[in-house]
Design an enzyme around this catalytic site. Sequence first.
Site, PDB file in Angstrom:
ATOM      1  CB  CYS A 122     -22.228  56.997 -28.079  1.00 23.04           C
ATOM      2  SG  CYS A 122     -22.557  58.574 -27.308  1.00 23.04           S
ATOM      3  CE1 TYR A 127     -24.560  61.018 -44.448  1.00 23.78           C
ATOM      4  CE2 TYR A 127     -25.572  58.862 -44.505  1.00 23.78           C
ATOM      5  CZ  TYR A 127     -24.999  59.905 -43.798  1.00 23.78           C
ATOM      6  OH  TYR A 127     -24.859  59.823 -42.438  1.00 23.78           O
ATOM      7  CB  THR A 130     -27.051  53.261 -54.609  1.00 25.00           C
ATOM      8  OG1 THR A 130     -26.410  54.417 -55.164  1.00 25.00           O
ATOM      9  CG2 THR A 130     -28.561  53.421 -54.662  1.00 25.00           C
ATOM     10  CG  ASN A 150     -32.364  51.328 -60.835  1.00 23.20           C
ATOM     11  OD1 ASN A 150     -31.805  52.424 -60.710  1.00 23.20           O
ATOM     12  ND2 ASN A 150     -31.708  50.217 -61.115  1.00 23.20           N
TER      13      ASN A 150
HETATM   14  P1  NAD Z   1     -25.115  47.693 -49.303  1.00 22.49           P
HETATM   15  O1  NAD Z   1     -24.482  47.088 -50.478  1.00 22.49           O
HETATM   16  O2  NAD Z   1     -25.302  46.911 -48.067  1.00 22.49           O
HETATM   17  O3  NAD Z   1     -26.550  48.301 -49.682  1.00 22.49           O
HETATM   18  C1  NAD Z   1     -26.766  49.121 -50.798  1.00 22.49           C
HETATM   19  C2  NAD Z   1     -28.168  48.874 -51.319  1.00 22.49           C
HETATM   20  O4  NAD Z   1     -28.387  49.671 -52.497  1.00 22.49           O
HETATM   21  C3  NAD Z   1     -28.397  47.435 -51.728  1.00 22.49           C
HETATM   22  O5  NAD Z   1     -29.424  46.899 -50.943  1.00 22.49           O
HETATM   23  C4  NAD Z   1     -28.717  47.496 -53.217  1.00 22.49           C
HETATM   24  O6  NAD Z   1     -29.697  46.563 -53.605  1.00 22.49           O
HETATM   25  C5  NAD Z   1     -29.204  48.920 -53.404  1.00 22.49           C
HETATM   26  N1  NAD Z   1     -29.015  49.445 -54.755  1.00 22.49           N
HETATM   27  C6  NAD Z   1     -27.962  49.286 -55.590  1.00 22.49           C
HETATM   28  N2  NAD Z   1     -28.133  49.966 -56.726  1.00 22.49           N
HETATM   29  C7  NAD Z   1     -29.363  50.572 -56.628  1.00 22.49           C
HETATM   30  C8  NAD Z   1     -30.088  51.429 -57.486  1.00 22.49           C
HETATM   31  N3  NAD Z   1     -29.615  51.799 -58.674  1.00 22.49           N
HETATM   32  N4  NAD Z   1     -31.309  51.877 -57.059  1.00 22.49           N
HETATM   33  C9  NAD Z   1     -31.827  51.510 -55.858  1.00 22.49           C
HETATM   34  N5  NAD Z   1     -31.140  50.690 -54.999  1.00 22.49           N
HETATM   35  C10 NAD Z   1     -29.922  50.243 -55.372  1.00 22.49           C
HETATM   36  O7  NAD Z   1     -24.240  49.006 -49.009  1.00 22.49           O
HETATM   37  P2  NAD Z   1     -24.327  49.947 -47.718  1.00 22.49           P
HETATM   38  O8  NAD Z   1     -23.553  49.357 -46.601  1.00 22.49           O
HETATM   39  O9  NAD Z   1     -25.722  50.319 -47.495  1.00 22.49           O
HETATM   40  O10 NAD Z   1     -23.485  51.198 -48.265  1.00 22.49           O
HETATM   41  C11 NAD Z   1     -24.011  51.994 -49.319  1.00 22.49           C
HETATM   42  C12 NAD Z   1     -23.012  53.042 -49.763  1.00 22.49           C
HETATM   43  O11 NAD Z   1     -22.756  53.961 -48.704  1.00 22.49           O
HETATM   44  C13 NAD Z   1     -21.657  52.469 -50.159  1.00 22.49           C
HETATM   45  O12 NAD Z   1     -21.143  53.185 -51.256  1.00 22.49           O
HETATM   46  C14 NAD Z   1     -20.814  52.714 -48.944  1.00 22.49           C
HETATM   47  O13 NAD Z   1     -19.441  52.781 -49.253  1.00 22.49           O
HETATM   48  C15 NAD Z   1     -21.365  54.040 -48.478  1.00 22.49           C
HETATM   49  N6  NAD Z   1     -21.172  54.252 -47.041  1.00 22.49           N
HETATM   50  C16 NAD Z   1     -21.337  55.486 -46.555  1.00 22.49           C
HETATM   51  C17 NAD Z   1     -21.159  55.714 -45.196  1.00 22.49           C
HETATM   52  C18 NAD Z   1     -21.344  57.060 -44.607  1.00 22.49           C
HETATM   53  O14 NAD Z   1     -20.999  57.277 -43.476  1.00 22.49           O
HETATM   54  N7  NAD Z   1     -21.941  57.982 -45.289  1.00 22.49           N
HETATM   55  C19 NAD Z   1     -20.829  54.678 -44.348  1.00 22.49           C
HETATM   56  C20 NAD Z   1     -20.728  53.418 -44.872  1.00 22.49           C
HETATM   57  C21 NAD Z   1     -20.922  53.203 -46.207  1.00 22.49           C
END
Ligand code: NAD
Length: 558
Positions: free
Chosen positions: A414, A321, A265, A243
């Site tokens: 892309c 991020y 996360t 975690n």
């Molecule tokens: P997801 O739910 O598919 O994956 C997130 C992962 O984090 C899961 O596998 C979960 O088990 C893990 N997790 C949760 N709490 C945790 C903790 N305390 N410690 C360790 N692991 C933990 O989500 P995703 O599609 O990977 O998106 C993640 C985040 O990024 C979301 O908030 C989403 O909105 C954001 N996001 C950012 C961008 C970007 O361009 N930067 C794009 C899409 C999504």
Amino acid sequence: MSEELRPQDPIHAPTGTRRSCKTWDAEAALRMLMNNLDDRVAVDWKNLIVYGGTGRAARNWKEYHRIVAALKSLAPDETLCIQSGKPVYIAKTDQEAPRVILANSNLVPAWATPEEFDRLDRMGLMMYGQMTAGSWIYIGTQGILQGTYETFAAIAKQAFKTESLCGKWILTAGMGGMSGAQPVAATMNEAVILDVEVRPERIERKVKEGYCDRMTDRLDEALEWIGTACRIGQPLSIGLVGNAGEVYPELVRRGRIPDIVTDQTPAHDLLSYVPIGDVAELDRLRERDPKAYRQKSLDTIARHAGAILAMQSAGAVAVDYGNNLRAQAADAGVPVQNPDGSFKYPGFVPAYIRPLFCEGKGPFRWAALSGDPKDIHRIDRALKGAFPKDRALKRWVDLAQRKIPFTGLPARICWLGYGDRAKFGLVINDLVRKGEVKGPIVIGRDHLDCGSVASPYRETEGMDDGSDAVGDWPLLNFALNAISGASWVSFHHGGGVGMGNSLHAGMVIVADGTKRRAQRLERVLTVDPGIGVARHVDAGYDLARQTAQKKKIKIPKK
Ligand code: NAD
């Protein structure tokens, strides 16, 4: 959730050139909906969850089947309206109009809270569409990969004045749908990365797909691997079962400070983030007492974000991020803000991506409806031919071909800018017309783009003119794409950073090889980034002004 209607076997989109719908636009919507729910693409297809916490493609299995039936019978002059993952109306429109219009998770501003959304979700009245989950243009982890790759490359240039992250290590967390791109994006930049993920099966999946090199549940072992790989300059990605709220503070305690620290996360949603504790027990708590679960998430986020601040003070480059961890940490009482309200560490958009937005660049993508990977390889060649002087693009395409496995329908991401998107859309349409690819190609993008989103904790954080929270821009974008002839358009709330924090629009257009479609492609792929450049001109960005001048984008005179 109408579980008895869940298909017995995993879903796979039909492939090939025979369609079951009356138009290629409807067929493309059908295939992309199914592709979003393909078990190789979605993180949890059985619960219709595609990525990003609880981002869904349809409200429940009953509504999924109704959408499929509606698309199959949709006439060439009809438009299917989807309200938060449920088909609600088939409108008689026009052959050139979008075949589908989707509105997901939108709430009246004063009601736009996570609690109200969760209440409506539980009542079966809404679903969370994230960005590309509910708008049917998710292409798997590849969809974010180039953005992550470019962000790490920009950090190398800005913070370390080098072209590569060789010998540096990155600490991050989350290995799900989007977050799972981080390991391979880091090794593409020659870095070592430690990615902390609470669910072992998520790491196993990424190792199997080839996105991550190794996994362990022992921090000591991971640190040993990091030490050796950094010393010999070997790129390496490590998934550590743990975690982030425990591992990050432990690294601070041991004085093991990474060169770069970030996190992905699902902190945008306190019910998706996993607090410290037994995961199965926490799942039960989420059902039984969501309020208590949220508080536990905030407690863990406090430790997680507190450690990021400590690492930043100790010299690490810290970057948010795009998951709203900082604002949640502020709510949890972490001193993550400066006295003027700005955050102590920047979001990735103002820090690295905004100059790209000023040129109308964003995560442009396409998928082959034929299902044949050769179609994507043919388009890769055409891409390099269309932009022969763009060395970064060539490097990206070569790396992508070598390193990115296709999951579901073959696709490519892309980042292309204003002018280039329209130009390349026409190139693709020509390849379809000449039969150089086997079937029509779907062209779309993420909602995270230059003119399609208002999100003060992410895409529009710290705008020069203070217009961070102005929500007019994505609405203009949505309407422009609809009237210009996109195949489907969408308007969502809460993507990326959660309820109350963002409004955003999506568009998809199918290149079917016809002359008429060439006109629509040119129109849509011009105005879509065009309003993005205009948005940044309006906010006072010089680079956007220069782009507008150079590309003859019409901005009304002052
Ligand atoms: P997801 O739910 O598919 O994956 C997130 C992962 O984090 C899961 O596998 C979960 O088990 C893990 N997790 C949760 N709490 C945790 C903790 N305390 N410690 C360790 N692991 C933990 O989500 P995703 O599609 O990977 O998106 C993640 C985040 O990024 C979301 O908030 C989403 O909105 C954001 N996001 C950012 C961008 C970007 O361009 N930067 C794009 C899409 C999504």
